[in-house]
Scaffold this active site. Structure first.
Site, mmCIF file in Angstrom:
data_model
loop_
_atom_site.group_PDB
_atom_site.id
_atom_site.type_symbol
_atom_site.label_atom_id
_atom_site.label_comp_id
_atom_site.label_asym_id
_atom_site.label_seq_id
_atom_site.Cartn_x
_atom_site.Cartn_y
_atom_site.Cartn_z
ATOM 1 N N HIS A 32 67.209 8.537 98.391
ATOM 2 C CA HIS A 32 66.610 7.350 99.010
ATOM 3 C C HIS A 32 67.595 6.172 98.978
ATOM 4 O O HIS A 32 67.852 5.534 100.008
ATOM 5 C CB HIS A 32 65.321 6.987 98.263
ATOM 6 C CG HIS A 32 64.599 5.806 98.825
ATOM 7 N ND1 HIS A 32 63.459 5.909 99.586
ATOM 8 C CD2 HIS A 32 64.854 4.462 98.738
ATOM 9 C CE1 HIS A 32 63.049 4.707 99.937
ATOM 10 N NE2 HIS A 32 63.878 3.811 99.430
ATOM 11 N N GLU A 33 68.151 5.900 97.802
ATOM 12 C CA GLU A 33 69.062 4.758 97.684
ATOM 13 C C GLU A 33 70.363 4.997 98.433
ATOM 14 O O GLU A 33 70.920 4.060 99.020
ATOM 15 C CB GLU A 33 69.336 4.465 96.205
ATOM 16 C CG GLU A 33 68.109 4.080 95.387
ATOM 17 C CD GLU A 33 67.362 2.889 95.966
ATOM 18 O OE1 GLU A 33 68.006 2.034 96.617
ATOM 19 O OE2 GLU A 33 66.136 2.812 95.773
ATOM 20 N N GLY A 59 61.872 -28.629 98.075
ATOM 21 C CA GLY A 59 62.715 -27.452 98.120
ATOM 22 C C GLY A 59 62.211 -26.361 97.216
ATOM 23 O O GLY A 59 61.249 -26.552 96.467
ATOM 24 N N PRO A 60 62.837 -25.183 97.265
ATOM 25 C CA PRO A 60 62.393 -24.044 96.460
ATOM 26 C C PRO A 60 62.517 -24.325 94.972
ATOM 27 O O PRO A 60 63.227 -25.247 94.549
ATOM 28 C CB PRO A 60 63.338 -22.912 96.898
ATOM 29 C CG PRO A 60 63.958 -23.378 98.175
ATOM 30 C CD PRO A 60 63.990 -24.861 98.110
ATOM 31 N N THR A 109 64.318 -31.748 89.392
ATOM 32 C CA THR A 109 64.123 -32.554 88.188
ATOM 33 C C THR A 109 65.447 -33.160 87.726
ATOM 34 O O THR A 109 65.489 -34.338 87.320
ATOM 35 C CB THR A 109 63.514 -31.698 87.068
ATOM 36 O OG1 THR A 109 62.265 -31.159 87.508
ATOM 37 C CG2 THR A 109 63.285 -32.521 85.816
ATOM 38 N N HIS A 151 69.869 4.150 102.064
ATOM 39 C CA HIS A 151 70.064 2.716 102.303
ATOM 40 C C HIS A 151 71.553 2.378 102.364
ATOM 41 O O HIS A 151 72.013 1.654 103.265
ATOM 42 C CB HIS A 151 69.415 1.902 101.175
ATOM 43 C CG HIS A 151 67.919 1.887 101.197
ATOM 44 N ND1 HIS A 151 67.190 1.599 102.323
ATOM 45 C CD2 HIS A 151 67.019 2.085 100.196
ATOM 46 C CE1 HIS A 151 65.895 1.632 102.028
ATOM 47 N NE2 HIS A 151 65.769 1.929 100.746
ATOM 48 N N GLY A 186 67.056 -27.762 91.290
ATOM 49 C CA GLY A 186 67.577 -28.955 90.617
ATOM 50 C C GLY A 186 66.873 -30.244 90.962
ATOM 51 O O GLY A 186 67.462 -31.324 90.820
#
Length: 500
Positions: A336-337, A109-110, A116, A340, A114
């Site tokens: 610009h923001e 998994g990524p 470990t 969006h 968790g």
């Protein structure tokens, strides 16, 4: 350490005898010293050789043991892992039914999900000795060192289990793709292949008749890089996916890490879990920790919602920067923001969480969305909306300033990826296609067609709501940060286009 000291004393004695005139013994002593150095290298004690990190499940030394109840957001993975571990806990029942014990379990998994922690919890669950090492610890420049360390690790696991009176031992190998990558890739360094071969041999040697039962748990972010011989039945018998948590999982993780932290009454962990889509367990732990740090810096006795909202931005993008763009750049970034944000809000009302001009990391400003729920599948309309949001920034710049800037490069890359995703999912005029069979030129032409059509729609949409864009951008320039609620108020207050 004793061997290194002995080697040093031997060299000192060699120099002393040479000074005393015992030249006839000098060649013999030199040869003995060379053989001693070669032996130490083979044992991995010289040239940066590192011993393995030992962690007993009872908590003697190192990190304390951890249980599955302390791991949040991975209910399916925990259940699957515990079912596999029951063969180790109930070995007598398994043997009575003729069940072959598992030799290896792969956690895939990524990063930060968790893996470990789950390996440590597995040791506590089975009352096993726990030894941990990373794949990089097995690879050295000296031939045979990695294979020797594999043998040492398995031997050490059995000895430690006997010493503590345990019936089982768990060996955890993180970064397994470093040790267990596909053979033949490292043509100039056969040490990788020798080390992997030794691991395969040691896992084949695990039998139920042994006094100590050994289980190998591997963790990797890239299971596609592993050698097929590792993944066949009889070695890593089970693969447990440890994915990013969903909203309920994030809520559970936040509740675990919030223990011992004084949260203010305005903190809503459910809302925080909704806003942190895509966060791993490590991200969520860092989020609460950063919120506590911000509260301490401001002299607050409680962690408020304001601190946690700031912490979300910091975890996503990094610390605020001292640099301040030129006023012309700030105006361009503001439009610009807001481009969006307006496209996002018009396509899916309530989707905007916050818009800010505060530079963080490599971003001069950003717009953060709040997903309605954790999506697993996307429709054509949803992907088109995501493309529209990506193109909204550059379209707003072009509408107001009659030109674009390099700030839209990342947006365009994301839009192209989404268009390609649509094509490969059979949502374009090409119909159902295969990535291997369709020429790159045809994919490029179809992606260009999709993006041109969405760009025209975004331009028309922003032109219709030009007054709302102007009002929101001007307020953003003054306040530097606007909430999604404020943007929705400005959008409702602006004159509505006749077409609506």
């Amino acid at each position: 350490m004793r061997r290194e000291v002995t080697a040093g004393l031997g060299l000192a004695a060699l120099v002393f005898l040479g000074l005393q005139g015992l030249h006839q013994l000098l060649p013999v002593l030199v040869l003995a010293a060379i053989l001693g150095m070669v032996f130490l290298m083979a044992q991995g004690r010289l040239a940066g050789g590192r011993p393995f990190a030992l962690q007993a499940s009872g908590g003697q030394g190192g990190m304390p043991p951890i249980g599955f109840e302390a791991i949040g957001g991975q209910e399916v993975a925990k259940r699957e892992l515990m079912e596999a571990l029951d063969f180790l806990r109930r070995s007598d029942e398994a043997a009575a039914l003729g069940i072959r014990p598992l030799k290896g379990i792969l956690l895939a998994g990524p990063p930060g999900t968790g893996k470990t922690l789950m390996a440590r919890a597995a040791a506590s669950y089975t009352q096993s000795v726990f030894l941990a090492a990373s794949g990089s610890q097995f690879v050295e420049m000296y031939a045979g060192v990695g294979a020797q360390r594999i043998r040492q690790l398995f031997s050490q696991a059995k000895k430690q289990a006997k010493k503590e009176g345990r019936a089982s031992a768990i060996i955890f190998i993180d970064e397994l793709e470093v040790l267990g990558g596909k053979r033949g890739r490292h043509t100039s360094h056969l040490e990788y292949d020798q080390t992997l071969n030794e691991l395969l041999v040691q896992m084949d040697g695990i039998t139920p008749s042994e006094e100590v039962q050994v289980l190998v748990i591997g963790a990797t972010n890239r299971p596609d890089l592993l050698d097929p011989a590792l993944l066949r039945p009889g070695r890593f018998d089970r693969t447990v996916r440890v994915d990013l948590p969903d909203k309920e999982g994030r809520r559970h993780i936040l509740a675990i890490h919030a223990q011992g932290k004084p949260l203010a009454a305005d903190v809503d962990l459910d809302e925080l879990a909704r806003e942190t889509y895509g966060f791993s367990g490590a991200h969520l732990e860092s989020l609460l920790n950063e919120g506590a740090i911000l509260a301490m810096r401001q002299g607050a006795r409680e962690i408020s919602a304001r601190h946690l909202r700031e912490a979300v931005d910091k975890v996503l993008l990094g610390e605020k920067l001292d640099r301040r763009p030129r006023e012309t750049e700030r105006r361009r970034v503001a439009y610009h923001e807001m481009g969006h944000a307006l496209v996002s809000e018009l396509g899916r009302p309530g989707s905007v969480s916050v818009v800010t001009l505060s530079p963080r990391g490599r971003a001069l400003g950003y717009m953060r969305q709040t997903p309605e729920d954790d999506p697993y599948l996307y429709t054509k309309e949803e992907l088109e909306h995501q493309i529209d949001v990506c193109l909204g920034g550059a379209a707003a710049e072009e509408l107001v300033f009659a030109s674009r800037s390099t700030g839209a490069v990342g947006d365009f890359e994301q839009a192209v990826d989404l268009a390609l995703r649509m094509i490969l999912a059979g949502m374009s005029s090409l119909g159902i296609v295969s990535r291997e069979l369709v020429p790159d030129e045809l994919l490029h032409q179809e992606s260009h067609r999709i993006l041109k059509r969405r760009e025209a729609r975004v331009r028309a949409l922003l032109a219709e709501h030009r007054e709302a864009l102007e009002a929101a951008a001007q307020e953003l320039l003054q306040e530097e940060k606007l909430s999604g609620d404020r943007i929705r108020q400005l959008l409702q207050a602006a004159p509505q286009p006749a077409s609506r």
